[in-house]
Write a protein that holds these residues in place. Structure first.
Motif, mmCIF file in Angstrom:
data_model
loop_
_atom_site.group_PDB
_atom_site.id
_atom_site.type_symbol
_atom_site.label_atom_id
_atom_site.label_comp_id
_atom_site.label_asym_id
_atom_site.label_seq_id
_atom_site.Cartn_x
_atom_site.Cartn_y
_atom_site.Cartn_z
ATOM 1 N N UNK C 1 0.787 -1.162 0.158
ATOM 2 C CA UNK C 1 0.036 -0.009 -0.031
ATOM 3 C C UNK C 1 0.709 1.170 -0.064
ATOM 4 N N UNK C 89 11.663 4.371 12.962
ATOM 5 C CA UNK C 89 10.497 3.827 12.899
ATOM 6 C C UNK C 89 9.201 4.771 13.329
ATOM 7 N N UNK C 93 7.844 5.446 9.773
ATOM 8 C CA UNK C 93 6.899 4.122 9.114
ATOM 9 C C UNK C 93 5.663 4.148 10.034
ATOM 10 N N UNK C 97 1.736 3.896 8.711
ATOM 11 C CA UNK C 97 0.895 2.824 8.871
ATOM 12 C C UNK C 97 -0.458 3.203 9.691
ATOM 13 N N UNK C 100 -2.644 4.263 6.870
ATOM 14 C CA UNK C 100 -3.132 3.079 6.111
ATOM 15 C C UNK C 100 -4.197 2.330 6.983
ATOM 16 N N UNK C 104 -8.020 1.852 5.421
ATOM 17 C CA UNK C 104 -8.553 0.499 5.220
ATOM 18 C C UNK C 104 -9.747 0.057 6.503
ATOM 19 N N UNK C 106 -9.278 -0.328 9.534
ATOM 20 C CA UNK C 106 -8.990 -1.358 10.529
ATOM 21 C C UNK C 106 -9.017 -0.999 11.848
ATOM 22 N N UNK C 108 -8.105 -1.050 15.777
ATOM 23 C CA UNK C 108 -7.208 -1.304 16.451
ATOM 24 C C UNK C 108 -7.189 -2.534 17.195
ATOM 25 N N UNK C 114 -4.945 -9.885 16.768
ATOM 26 C CA UNK C 114 -4.096 -10.732 16.059
ATOM 27 C C UNK C 114 -2.603 -10.645 16.229
ATOM 28 N N UNK C 115 -2.215 -9.822 17.065
ATOM 29 C CA UNK C 115 -0.816 -9.596 17.648
ATOM 30 C C UNK C 115 -0.347 -10.902 18.284
ATOM 31 N N UNK D 85 -7.707 -4.789 -0.492
ATOM 32 C CA UNK D 85 -6.525 -4.081 0.311
ATOM 33 C C UNK D 85 -6.476 -4.561 1.512
ATOM 34 N N UNK D 86 -7.239 -4.868 2.171
ATOM 35 C CA UNK D 86 -7.513 -5.341 3.661
ATOM 36 C C UNK D 86 -6.716 -6.616 3.624
ATOM 37 N N UNK D 89 -3.129 -6.316 3.112
ATOM 38 C CA UNK D 89 -2.447 -5.700 4.498
ATOM 39 C C UNK D 89 -2.370 -6.748 5.484
ATOM 40 N N UNK D 90 -3.345 -7.471 5.776
ATOM 41 C CA UNK D 90 -3.367 -8.763 6.694
ATOM 42 C C UNK D 90 -2.383 -9.668 6.381
ATOM 43 N N UNK D 93 1.739 -6.908 4.902
ATOM 44 C CA UNK D 93 2.334 -5.647 5.244
ATOM 45 C C UNK D 93 2.269 -6.009 6.792
ATOM 46 N N UNK D 94 1.120 -6.486 7.596
ATOM 47 C CA UNK D 94 1.068 -6.700 9.089
ATOM 48 C C UNK D 94 2.047 -7.677 9.536
ATOM 49 N N UNK D 96 5.087 -8.189 8.475
ATOM 50 C CA UNK D 96 6.116 -7.523 8.378
ATOM 51 C C UNK D 96 6.258 -6.633 9.504
ATOM 52 N N UNK D 97 5.187 -5.864 9.680
ATOM 53 C CA UNK D 97 5.426 -4.929 10.820
ATOM 54 C C UNK D 97 5.600 -5.531 12.216
ATOM 55 N N UNK D 98 4.914 -6.798 12.462
ATOM 56 C CA UNK D 98 5.026 -7.213 13.584
ATOM 57 C C UNK D 98 6.614 -7.801 13.995
ATOM 58 N N UNK D 99 7.128 -8.132 12.911
ATOM 59 C CA UNK D 99 8.595 -8.520 12.600
ATOM 60 C C UNK D 99 9.341 -7.388 13.083
ATOM 61 N N UNK D 101 8.324 -4.917 14.763
ATOM 62 C CA UNK D 101 8.047 -4.227 16.260
ATOM 63 C C UNK D 101 9.011 -5.175 17.226
ATOM 64 N N UNK D 102 9.073 -6.516 16.817
ATOM 65 C CA UNK D 102 9.876 -7.285 17.769
ATOM 66 C C UNK D 102 11.271 -6.816 17.702
ATOM 67 N N UNK D 108 3.773 -2.881 22.745
ATOM 68 C CA UNK D 108 2.325 -2.742 21.996
ATOM 69 C C UNK D 108 1.856 -1.680 22.767
#
Lengths: 123, 123, 123, 123
Positions: C1, C89, C93, C97, C100, C104, C106, C108, C114-115, D85-86, D89-90, D93-94, D96-99, D101-102, D108
């Motif tokens: 995106x 970040x 970034x 996000x 986005x 979309x 989405x 929270x 999902x986390x 697009x959702x 995203x899920x 992209x998501x 990738x973002x979780x990775x 963040x870690x 969080x």
DNA sequence: GTGGTCTAGACCACC
DNA sequence: GTGGTCTAGACCACA
């Protein structure tokens, strides 16, 4: 009186040259400085080398750029250049000079006396 | 600010190095200095280069040669070296430094203060 | 995106890659990282490009070098890399996000749910 | 982390751009969107590239074509675009973002806090 | 035109 | 072998 002091690299000499122009107020704040290519031609040097010098100066906040337009002397550039160059002078050049003075047994009073003598009519 | 200029030719740097040793009294009057060959090996240069340096110094009366024996620090060598190097310093280096001081807006009083208390970097 | 987001330059991607290795503790503090030439071969890239990446990281204090030996992960490198990357970040970034997410629609709460779901057995 | 990869092919970027306009309700259902030629001129790309983007979107049911008239935002276009697009995203992209963040050790809770109060950059 | 990046290949200094 | 600098020439994005 330099013993095996390595010559400083060309791109740093170019950066110094730009600094000097700014310190001398030959290039004032807001002025556009020569393009990478033009200065490269003038100095008979590869454009990449000038580029590197400019990048160095930009990083120090002495010049800034506008994509597709050119590099400019930024606000406070002279003050920044002055601060950086003074720091270098006090850290590197001055100690070397003190050492030389000692080696050559030059009295401080001689220097003080000579200081005003050679160019009394200076600006 | 000319590029591609070696700061000083190598043989002159070597001559300077010998002078420095003499000025520091590391090599005293009457001492035999290293042979051309030995110094060439130590400095990783061609013996001819050291030879040229020694010839230069001999011509100035700073060292003397005894055929088949070696080079020696002669009487008054230190005084002669001192005189020559001082002359160079006052003629070439000092004016350059005065110019730098002016460019960097360094006050003479700052230097006087730092002179006796170095390693206490100001700024 | 991403709409017309320019690809980041190769040398910055390489710098990122090195950072990532350090963050993952694959390259630990004190480790010697691959030589400029080796990494260039591995990544199928010009040595100059790797050089530029390493220079970038050195400047940020993340790696250091020893002439003739190689580049090393310095002390506190991981902490520094972490600080820099986090700043990037949060500044660049994350806002993208959030935009986005809004576009979309989405919630929270979905993300929070999902986390933990996808890799519950993670380290 | 593979080099020389254009981030996304241009026609897909254009398709994304059209989607974004629809999602933002800048182009509403029933609206006629710019002609292939007009958008090509606006984006400075080859008309074929825009054509390909439109074809892609048409196939997904996000826009429809009326021969000789133009392309239109169809009924339910926004819903369809949103769904597609959702899903992207899920799926892509998501994770990738979780990775990220870690890797960056971002809590969080920090994100939750920043979510409602952006532009108040922490760190 | 401008700057910015990349490649290929060279040469140097250091170890 | 290592890094560091420089050249020559290319291509891109931006304006």
């Amino acid at each position: 009186m330099d013993f095996f002091r390595p010559p400083t690299s060309i791109y740093l000499q170019i950066a110094d040259l730009v600094c000097e122009r700014i310190l001398l107020r030959a290039w004032k704040e807001g002025d556009r400085i020569p393009s990478v290519r033009d200065l490269a031609v003038e100095l008979q040097v590869n454009p990449n080398t000038v580029m590197r010098a400019y990048a160095e100066l930009q990083e120090k906040g002495i010049i800034s750029n506008q994509r597709g337009v050119g590099y400019f002397v930024g606000p406070e550039s002279r003050a920044k250049a002055l601060a950086i160059k003074r720091e270098e002078f006090f850290r590197a050049e001055l100690p070397r000079m003190f050492k030389t003075l000692e080696l050559l047994e030059v009295e401080w009073s001689e220097l003080t006396r000579l200081r005003k003598a050679p160019e009394t009519a200076a600006e």
